[in-house]
Write a protein that holds these residues in place. Sequence first.
Motif, PDB file in Angstrom:
ATOM      1  N   GLU A   1       0.817  -1.209   0.000  1.00 55.60           N
ATOM      2  CA  GLU A   1       0.000   0.000   0.000  1.00 55.60           C
ATOM      3  C   GLU A   1       0.851   1.260   0.000  1.00 55.60           C
ATOM      4  O   GLU A   1       0.510   2.258  -0.624  1.00 55.60           O
TER       5      GLU A   1
ATOM      6  N   ARG B   1       2.089   1.860  -3.444  1.00 53.47           N
ATOM      7  CA  ARG B   1       1.058   2.318  -4.363  1.00 53.47           C
ATOM      8  C   ARG B   1       0.871   3.819  -4.265  1.00 53.47           C
ATOM      9  O   ARG B   1       0.538   4.490  -5.223  1.00 53.47           O
ATOM     10  N   ARG B   2       1.066   4.366  -3.067  1.00 56.17           N
ATOM     11  CA  ARG B   2       0.824   5.789  -2.883  1.00 56.17           C
ATOM     12  C   ARG B   2       2.023   6.647  -3.208  1.00 56.17           C
ATOM     13  O   ARG B   2       1.939   7.863  -3.205  1.00 56.17           O
TER      14      ARG B   2
ATOM     15  N   VAL C   1      -1.295   6.452 -11.182  1.00 54.86           N
ATOM     16  CA  VAL C   1      -2.032   6.022  -9.993  1.00 54.86           C
ATOM     17  C   VAL C   1      -2.234   7.174  -9.001  1.00 54.86           C
ATOM     18  O   VAL C   1      -2.682   6.951  -7.875  1.00 54.86           O
ATOM     19  N   GLU C   2      -1.885   8.392  -9.440  1.00 52.98           N
ATOM     20  CA  GLU C   2      -2.065   9.588  -8.625  1.00 52.98           C
ATOM     21  C   GLU C   2      -1.425   9.497  -7.244  1.00 52.98           C
ATOM     22  O   GLU C   2      -2.093   9.574  -6.211  1.00 52.98           O
TER      23      GLU C   2
ATOM     24  N   ARG D   1     -10.338  -2.250  -3.296  1.00 57.44           N
ATOM     25  CA  ARG D   1      -9.964  -3.306  -4.239  1.00 57.44           C
ATOM     26  C   ARG D   1      -8.815  -4.152  -3.669  1.00 57.44           C
ATOM     27  O   ARG D   1      -8.666  -5.325  -3.981  1.00 57.44           O
ATOM     28  N   TYR D   2      -7.999  -3.512  -2.822  1.00 57.23           N
ATOM     29  CA  TYR D   2      -6.763  -4.144  -2.385  1.00 57.23           C
ATOM     30  C   TYR D   2      -6.988  -5.448  -1.631  1.00 57.23           C
ATOM     31  O   TYR D   2      -6.194  -6.372  -1.713  1.00 57.23           O
TER      32      TYR D   2
ATOM     33  N   MET E   1      -6.063  12.044   1.034  1.00 62.66           N
ATOM     34  CA  MET E   1      -6.161  10.879   0.148  1.00 62.66           C
ATOM     35  C   MET E   1      -7.224  11.134  -0.916  1.00 62.66           C
ATOM     36  O   MET E   1      -8.334  11.533  -0.608  1.00 62.66           O
TER      37      MET E   1
ATOM     38  N   LEU F   1      -9.622   8.393  -5.874  1.00 65.75           N
ATOM     39  CA  LEU F   1      -9.074   7.219  -6.547  1.00 65.75           C
ATOM     40  C   LEU F   1      -8.384   6.322  -5.528  1.00 65.75           C
ATOM     41  O   LEU F   1      -8.536   5.103  -5.523  1.00 65.75           O
ATOM     42  N   GLN F   2      -7.611   6.982  -4.619  1.00 67.91           N
ATOM     43  CA  GLN F   2      -6.860   6.216  -3.633  1.00 67.91           C
ATOM     44  C   GLN F   2      -7.776   5.382  -2.749  1.00 67.91           C
ATOM     45  O   GLN F   2      -7.477   4.244  -2.431  1.00 67.91           O
TER      46      GLN F   2
ATOM     47  N   LEU G   1      -3.913  -2.846 -12.186  1.00 65.71           N
ATOM     48  CA  LEU G   1      -3.611  -3.610 -10.975  1.00 65.71           C
ATOM     49  C   LEU G   1      -4.666  -3.340  -9.914  1.00 65.71           C
ATOM     50  O   LEU G   1      -5.071  -4.219  -9.169  1.00 65.71           O
ATOM     51  N   ASN G   2      -5.102  -2.080  -9.871  1.00 68.60           N
ATOM     52  CA  ASN G   2      -6.043  -1.697  -8.833  1.00 68.60           C
ATOM     53  C   ASN G   2      -7.492  -1.895  -9.261  1.00 68.60           C
ATOM     54  O   ASN G   2      -8.405  -1.351  -8.647  1.00 68.60           O
ATOM     55  N   GLY G   3      -7.674  -2.636 -10.342  1.00 63.77           N
ATOM     56  CA  GLY G   3      -9.022  -3.030 -10.703  1.00 63.77           C
ATOM     57  C   GLY G   3      -9.791  -2.015 -11.510  1.00 63.77           C
ATOM     58  O   GLY G   3     -11.004  -2.131 -11.672  1.00 63.77           O
TER      59      GLY G   3
ATOM     60  N   ASP H   1       1.065  11.097  -4.253  1.00 64.35           N
ATOM     61  CA  ASP H   1       1.362  12.495  -3.956  1.00 64.35           C
ATOM     62  C   ASP H   1       2.856  12.725  -3.741  1.00 64.35           C
ATOM     63  O   ASP H   1       3.308  13.852  -3.629  1.00 64.35           O
TER      64      ASP H   1
ATOM     65  N   GLN I   1     -10.650   4.297  -3.530  1.00 64.89           N
ATOM     66  CA  GLN I   1     -11.213   3.213  -4.342  1.00 64.89           C
ATOM     67  C   GLN I   1     -10.224   2.048  -4.408  1.00 64.89           C
ATOM     68  O   GLN I   1     -10.593   0.881  -4.333  1.00 64.89           O
ATOM     69  N   TYR I   2      -8.934   2.368  -4.550  1.00 62.77           N
ATOM     70  CA  TYR I   2      -7.911   1.331  -4.589  1.00 62.77           C
ATOM     71  C   TYR I   2      -7.910   0.513  -3.305  1.00 62.77           C
ATOM     72  O   TYR I   2      -7.736  -0.698  -3.321  1.00 62.77           O
ATOM     73  N   ALA I   3      -8.053   1.207  -2.204  1.00 65.14           N
ATOM     74  CA  ALA I   3      -7.952   0.537  -0.914  1.00 65.14           C
ATOM     75  C   ALA I   3      -8.988  -0.580  -0.810  1.00 65.14           C
ATOM     76  O   ALA I   3      -8.702  -1.654  -0.298  1.00 65.14           O
TER      77      ALA I   3
END
Lengths: 325, 252, 288
Positions: B82, B85-86, B165-166, C11-12, C1, C4-5, B112-114, B168, C7-9
């Motif tokens: 995680e 990813r960020r 994947v945006e 799915r994770y 956050m 999008l972030q 990857l994140n669907g 920061d 939303q990823y969480a």
Amino acid sequence: MDKDIKKKSTTPRGKSNAKKIPLDKIFQAITFTACLGVILLLGFIIFKLFMESSLSVDKFGFKFITSMEWDPVNGEFGAGAYIFGTIVSSLIAILIATPVSVGIALYLTEIAPPWLSTPVGFLVELLAAIPSVIYGLWGIFVFVPFIRQYIQKPIGDLFGWIPLFSGPPLGIGMLSAGLILAIMIIPIITAISRDIISSVPTLQREGAMALGATRWEVIKYATLPFAKSGILGGIILGMGRALGETMAVTMVIGNRPEIKASLFAPAHSMAAVIANEFTEATDDIYLSALIEVGLLLFLVTFIMNGLARFFIWSVARGPKGGIRQ
Amino acid sequence: MEKVIQVNDVKAWYGSLQTLKGISLEISKNRVTAIIGPSGCGKSTFIRCLNRMHEVVPGAKVEGKILINKTDIYSTQVDPVEIRRRIGMVFQKPNPFPTMTIYNNVASGLKLNGVNNKKVLGEAVEKSLRRAALWDEVKDRLNHSGMSLSGGQQQRLCIARALAVEPDILLMDEPASALDPISTLRIEELVQELKQQYTIVIVTHNMQQAARISDYTAFFLNGEIIEYDITENIFTKPKDKRTEDYITGRFG
Amino acid sequence: MSELQSQYAKRYKSRKFINYIMITIMLLSTLLALIPLFSILTHIGISGIKALNLQFITNLPAPVGEPGGGMGNALVGTLVLVSLAALMGIPVGVLTAIYLSEYQQVGLFPSTVRFVADSLLGIPSIVVGIFVYLIIVLPMKSFSALAGGVALGIMLIPIVIRGTEGMLKMVPDSLREAALALGMRKWRVIVSIVLPTAIKGIITTIMLGIARVAGETAPLLLTAFGNHFWSTKLDQPIGALPLQIFNYAISPFDEWHNQAWAGSLLLILVVLILSIIARLATRGNKLN
């Protein structure tokens, strides 16, 4: 190559040595002869196999491959049943060994810590060191009874109506041969897959990892696409090995030249028929037919090895284009 | 100034070799922070600690505390995946996925994140490629392999991939070291534009580059942080003798 | 956050689940492959030790029902066959490898030699048996130790070539250049500098190769044939450990089955000891 030698052996004392016997030339000639000998050996093997099988090739032609009739008494020979047995048992082996081997290779290179992967990798390699006759012995007395009792009986009870699983649970037969072959080729496919997978650039893996990929996703998106064709090479090499394997198959396949739909039924194989009948083949056409079986086996494995090399080599060379800098 | 990354007494090892010997510093939001120092000073190790990439090397170990947006990334409840990813990362050499097209390379992180919606993906790919200043060069050949691009373009493709994947924070580990001068310049311009939206930490062995593009500079030596200040101060009036020696080219 | 972030969480979780499943599958594959290995080794150990004794190593096979039979002749036979194979395979293999590594590394000829070596490595062993039968057994009109040795020798050659070439290539060029700069002749450099430097690795390779061919059975069926009596004559059929194991394994007698297990224990000890020593030696090499 001569130029190379001259350049390298030019020494300050070159003059005084020049009068002596040209040991350099002689030594090089000896090593060159060894190389020639190796090439000639393969040439001679191919020549002999073609020569001595010509009697059978001329008499039976293409029918030799398709015909099922193998009748030494009447001098009629067709290797269909043996070819069938060899191909089916090897396919069973490949179907089972491939996922297992790739799984092991991935586990050892991508998941397991070094303190675990080194000894476990060593154990898997040991599987390759066990002589095939010992696989056969273990097959007869341990593996086949196990397959009969715990695989064939329950499957036969439940799915016996499907032709693939019909017939009495003999243990000995196509399924057992295929499974033993699978065990025997697992170390081969694993070893090549491991080499290929560890040659995937770390940067590729880290690229995926830095995107937030899980370990499996790193494997799926970075490792496997990169290693794909090399692993395919390993699989073909394993297939070649399975096709030519003799002893273990002879000991568990049942040695009955029949084509049956059931995996439980006894079968035969090309290598096994040579092992069983070669020394009893008294007349020329019988011997020639057995040599033709050997020739076919040789040609198939020869082509498979060539293919395997090509795929493995294409990975070792890197992907098309490469990284420009 | 908001501090996005807070590093407190971080030590790192490769096997028995200690490469970081207690690093503490804070990194400001929407600024470019450069890490400079001679080879083997631990600068790459440091940046890899920030997204927990250091630990993927067998035998590697990290100690200490790193807070990113107030979250301790080395706490046991945190999943390294995680964190990664960020935080975007760009490597020394461009590493696009060789079997994927340009489009799929950029979309890979989203997939990857669907994210499967074609429209969303298409927009994200365009946006990221524009941000990475690559869009105009590749918009007509998005289906070509990523390997068909030049080295500089490949590196911008990797930047686009990281941006999609945006994240920061963007970590750059000597992103221009394998590139020609013109491509290097493009990357540097890009870094300037990107800092509007991202916090950028860049490792470089090129002091002029650090001077040109960064707001803050940290000078590392032998796994220790020698000096950390506004870039201008580091290059015009360094406080430490060793920093001065380094930037004037007396060693390293 | 960002949105999008978050939303990823969500799915994770499922991604992590798939990750665990796949890793578990990989782990299970590994365990699956180790089961046969342990099964084979324990069965050989347990069943083999029962029939293994001094007599087994020194005596001739006894008829069924008579106690005290052994595989002494087969053990001697295997030694004879392996020695013959080594005599043929080592020089040819090492000399070929020297040419490939020291004289001509790239080009059509060395590529051909490497391709041929790889092809020889892939030939089914039973086909090698056929070949040797045709060129030695037929003309001599008899199965023989010589034929068996040649068959194993042919199988040993490509193993030695590929292994030795790899070891020779690991010798740094600077060493060769240093020797040449001292005024040494090239053959001298190879014989007294390059080979001694690589010797540990080469011996390892050869031991692995010998371990491999010592367990071969199929080609011996058509060449050495087997012999139930003491024999070291090269022009006579000769026994071999794997042949004897095979014959006993497919026999209907329990007593012989036990002997087959004991023979396997003997064979596997030889093979495993050779390969373990060899592998440990190469590992040491790499570290240095």
